[in-house]
Design a protein around this motif. Structure first.
Motif, PDB file in Angstrom:
ATOM      1  N   ILE A   1      17.103   6.429  32.569  1.00 55.79           N
ATOM      2  CA  ILE A   1      16.439   6.004  31.651  1.00 55.79           C
ATOM      3  C   ILE A   1      15.659   7.020  30.987  1.00 55.79           C
ATOM      4  N   PRO A   2      16.282   7.192  29.718  1.00 50.96           N
ATOM      5  CA  PRO A   2      15.418   8.296  28.973  1.00 50.96           C
ATOM      6  C   PRO A   2      13.885   8.241  28.821  1.00 50.96           C
ATOM      7  N   SER A   3      13.324   7.186  28.402  1.00 51.07           N
ATOM      8  CA  SER A   3      11.903   7.170  28.246  1.00 51.07           C
ATOM      9  C   SER A   3      11.417   5.709  28.717  1.00 51.07           C
ATOM     10  N   VAL A   4      10.224   5.721  29.432  1.00 52.49           N
ATOM     11  CA  VAL A   4       9.544   4.516  29.704  1.00 52.49           C
ATOM     12  C   VAL A   4       8.133   4.639  29.581  1.00 52.49           C
TER      13      VAL A   4
ATOM     14  N   ALA B   1      -0.821   2.490  27.030  1.00 52.38           N
ATOM     15  CA  ALA B   1      -0.913   2.436  25.759  1.00 52.38           C
ATOM     16  C   ALA B   1      -0.387   3.766  25.089  1.00 52.38           C
ATOM     17  N   SER B   2      -0.946   4.845  25.810  1.00 51.75           N
ATOM     18  CA  SER B   2      -0.535   6.174  25.300  1.00 51.75           C
ATOM     19  C   SER B   2       0.108   7.261  26.238  1.00 51.75           C
ATOM     20  N   SER B   3       0.662   6.507  27.100  1.00 49.86           N
ATOM     21  CA  SER B   3       1.479   7.490  28.243  1.00 49.86           C
ATOM     22  C   SER B   3       3.128   6.760  28.193  1.00 49.86           C
ATOM     23  N   THR B   4       3.873   7.847  28.291  1.00 49.92           N
ATOM     24  CA  THR B   4       5.327   7.561  28.348  1.00 49.92           C
ATOM     25  C   THR B   4       5.810   8.653  29.344  1.00 49.92           C
ATOM     26  N   VAL B   5       6.758   8.440  30.397  1.00 48.82           N
ATOM     27  CA  VAL B   5       7.588   9.422  30.885  1.00 48.82           C
ATOM     28  C   VAL B   5       8.830   9.211  30.251  1.00 48.82           C
ATOM     29  N   LYS B   6       9.486  10.567  30.896  1.00 48.18           N
ATOM     30  CA  LYS B   6      10.861  10.723  30.202  1.00 48.18           C
ATOM     31  C   LYS B   6      11.883  11.146  31.305  1.00 48.18           C
ATOM     32  N   ASN B   7      13.210  11.031  30.974  1.00 46.77           N
ATOM     33  CA  ASN B   7      14.092  11.055  32.133  1.00 46.77           C
ATOM     34  C   ASN B   7      13.853  10.750  33.456  1.00 46.77           C
ATOM     35  N   VAL B   8      13.654   9.573  33.306  1.00 49.27           N
ATOM     36  CA  VAL B   8      13.522   8.642  34.651  1.00 49.27           C
ATOM     37  C   VAL B   8      14.881   8.539  35.387  1.00 49.27           C
ATOM     38  N   VAL B   9      15.057   8.878  36.929  1.00 52.17           N
ATOM     39  CA  VAL B   9      16.384   8.924  37.558  1.00 52.17           C
ATOM     40  C   VAL B   9      16.002   8.216  38.625  1.00 52.17           C
ATOM     41  N   MET B  10      16.821   7.105  39.004  1.00 52.17           N
ATOM     42  CA  MET B  10      16.603   6.371  40.237  1.00 52.17           C
ATOM     43  C   MET B  10      18.069   6.090  40.778  1.00 52.17           C
ATOM     44  N   GLN B  11      17.938   6.089  42.122  1.00 53.10           N
ATOM     45  CA  GLN B  11      19.122   5.832  43.078  1.00 53.10           C
ATOM     46  C   GLN B  11      19.275   4.470  43.632  1.00 53.10           C
ATOM     47  N   LEU B  12      20.533   3.829  43.630  1.00 48.96           N
ATOM     48  CA  LEU B  12      20.831   2.563  44.063  1.00 48.96           C
ATOM     49  C   LEU B  12      20.769   3.053  45.647  1.00 48.96           C
ATOM     50  N   THR B  13      19.707   2.448  46.325  1.00 45.67           N
ATOM     51  CA  THR B  13      19.681   2.520  47.973  1.00 45.67           C
ATOM     52  C   THR B  13      20.143   1.269  48.785  1.00 45.67           C
ATOM     53  N   ASP B  14      20.058   0.323  48.144  1.00 52.19           N
ATOM     54  CA  ASP B  14      20.568  -0.843  48.893  1.00 52.19           C
ATOM     55  C   ASP B  14      21.251  -1.899  47.722  1.00 52.19           C
ATOM     56  N   ALA B  15      22.578  -1.967  48.053  1.00 46.48           N
ATOM     57  CA  ALA B  15      23.618  -2.628  46.708  1.00 46.48           C
ATOM     58  C   ALA B  15      23.325  -4.227  47.254  1.00 46.48           C
TER      59      ALA B  15
ATOM     60  N   LEU C   1      20.543  -5.719  48.308  1.00 43.94           N
ATOM     61  CA  LEU C   1      19.204  -6.409  47.710  1.00 43.94           C
ATOM     62  C   LEU C   1      19.141  -5.805  46.503  1.00 43.94           C
ATOM     63  N   TYR C   2      19.798  -5.013  45.769  1.00 49.55           N
ATOM     64  CA  TYR C   2      19.605  -4.853  44.398  1.00 49.55           C
ATOM     65  C   TYR C   2      18.434  -3.794  44.408  1.00 49.55           C
ATOM     66  N   LYS C   3      18.202  -2.632  45.239  1.00 50.27           N
ATOM     67  CA  LYS C   3      17.050  -1.999  45.413  1.00 50.27           C
ATOM     68  C   LYS C   3      17.417  -0.564  44.997  1.00 50.27           C
ATOM     69  N   PHE C   4      16.386   0.000  44.125  1.00 57.96           N
ATOM     70  CA  PHE C   4      16.526   1.297  43.706  1.00 57.96           C
ATOM     71  C   PHE C   4      15.368   2.124  44.073  1.00 57.96           C
ATOM     72  N   THR C   5      15.572   3.335  44.293  1.00 54.01           N
ATOM     73  CA  THR C   5      14.466   4.153  44.695  1.00 54.01           C
ATOM     74  C   THR C   5      14.311   5.379  43.575  1.00 54.01           C
ATOM     75  N   LEU C   6      12.963   5.504  43.091  1.00 54.64           N
ATOM     76  CA  LEU C   6      12.649   6.539  42.154  1.00 54.64           C
ATOM     77  C   LEU C   6      12.979   8.077  42.617  1.00 54.64           C
ATOM     78  N   LEU C   7      13.941   8.854  41.964  1.00 59.12           N
ATOM     79  CA  LEU C   7      14.021  10.124  42.485  1.00 59.12           C
ATOM     80  C   LEU C   7      13.077  11.003  41.802  1.00 59.12           C
ATOM     81  N   SER C   8      13.358  10.834  40.315  1.00 54.50           N
ATOM     82  CA  SER C   8      12.409  11.864  39.421  1.00 54.50           C
ATOM     83  C   SER C   8      11.991  11.410  38.145  1.00 54.50           C
ATOM     84  N   PHE C   9      11.170  12.119  37.717  1.00 59.83           N
ATOM     85  CA  PHE C   9      10.853  11.867  36.038  1.00 59.83           C
ATOM     86  C   PHE C   9       9.930  13.064  35.539  1.00 59.83           C
ATOM     87  N   GLU C  10      10.005  13.282  34.072  1.00 60.74           N
ATOM     88  CA  GLU C  10       9.244  14.096  33.621  1.00 60.74           C
ATOM     89  C   GLU C  10       7.975  13.623  32.812  1.00 60.74           C
TER      90      GLU C  10
END
Length: 303
Positions: A271-274, A278-292, A294-303
């Motif tokens: 996800i390029p930006s989240v 109100a004044s905070s945005t994180v960039k380059n969010v990366v998540m891994q599908l860890t449980d197909a 139950l549709y679960k994703f785990t956050l790996l990294s962000f900037e």
């Protein structure tokens, strides 16, 4: 189960249980004399109303605008008047309005939603004025005058700003300002400086929005299909874990300008930006599908 199959299945479920407010959209952030708040705009569901609202923002109609109506437990209303500088000092003037728009009632007037004000007995009369619902007003406003068009919702902690405005003293200043909230009012002399004023409005277009433990965004799943989806935060220990809400999945017919991507080969979501505040945005969010299953994703990294 391949990751693309998850979204195909979820999209089918969506046809039965469509959630109209689960999409990431443009965000308008207002800086006011009572604090900052942001409104997520429901561009897909209410395109005419959203375009109208953005047109007023672009014309600076809401900059130096005021909230002229406060009904505690009901609504806070603005968009009708603004303070302007003149040779003899500041004055309060009506906002210059564009042509009225067609009513687009689709979403209930629940707490924290933002809707257009209009003339009684005329569903298609909304112009510049809008209000924030302080409570669940759906039983009333969903059924009056063709239904009041909800075109956005206050996100992050912005509703606390409107709760604070609702606690301010209210005075009848004449005309349309019969219930005007006043800040730092001495109880005797009401001045323009006591009105709750909007100083600045900024519009941003993040890929995703994270508010109330829900992450919503548009995603290209790599097979020619695009969807709006929502992931709910279900755990923050030992890592941040999210779960897809199948009822939030909405197929898209066109590619948004800002979209997340899903890699089927490595089951990763980027996800390029989240926007997280109100004044905070994180960039380059990366998540891994860890449980197909139950549709679960785990956050790996962000900037």
């Amino acid at each position: 189960m391949r990751i693309s199959q998850i979204f195909y299945k979820a999209a089918f479920i969506c046809l039965l249980f469509l959630s109209p407010t689960a999409q990431a959209n443009s965000v308008a952030c207002f800086t006011s004399s009572m604090g900052q708040f942001c409104i997520e705009l429901f561009e897909t569901q209410t395109p005419i109303t959203t375009a109208n609202f953005l047109k007023y923002i672009d014309s600076d109609a809401y900059t130096s605008g005021i909230f002229h109506r406060s009904i505690p437990g009901f609504v806070i209303q603005g968009g009708g008047f603004k303070v302007v500088d003149g040779t003899s000092g500041d004055s309060l003037v009506p906002v210059n309005t564009f042509s009225p728009i067609v009513n687009e009632f689709k979403i209930s007037n629940t707490r924290g939603t933002v809707a257009m004000a209009k003339l009684g007995g005329n569903p298609n009369s909304a112009t510049s004025q809008w209000f924030v619902n302080l409570a669940d007003n759906s039983a009333n406003l969903d059924n009056q005058n063709g239904g009041f068009t909800v075109f956005g919702r206050v996100i992050f902690d912005g509703v606390t700003v409107f709760d604070a405005i609702a606690k301010l003293p209210v005075r009848n200043l004449g005309g349309s300002l019969t219930n005007a909230p006043l800040k730092d009012f001495d109880g005797v002399h009401a001045a323009l400086s006591n009105l709750v004023k909007i100083d600045r409005v900024e519009v941003t277009d993040p890929t995703g929005i994270f508010s109330d433990s829900i992450l919503s965004f548009a995603v290209d799943i790599g097979t020619g299909q695009m969807y709006h989806v929502s992931l709910r935060l279900i755990s923050d220990t030992p890592s941040y874990e999210f779960q897809l809400d199948p009822t939030s999945v909405v197929p898209l017919s066109a590619t948004p300008g800002n979209i997340a991507t899903l890699s089927n080969s490595i089951n990763q979501l980027q996800i390029p930006s989240v926007m997280i505040g109100a004044s905070s945005t994180v960039k380059n969010v990366v998540m891994q599908l860890t449980d197909a299953e139950l549709y679960k994703f785990t956050l790996l990294s962000f900037e």
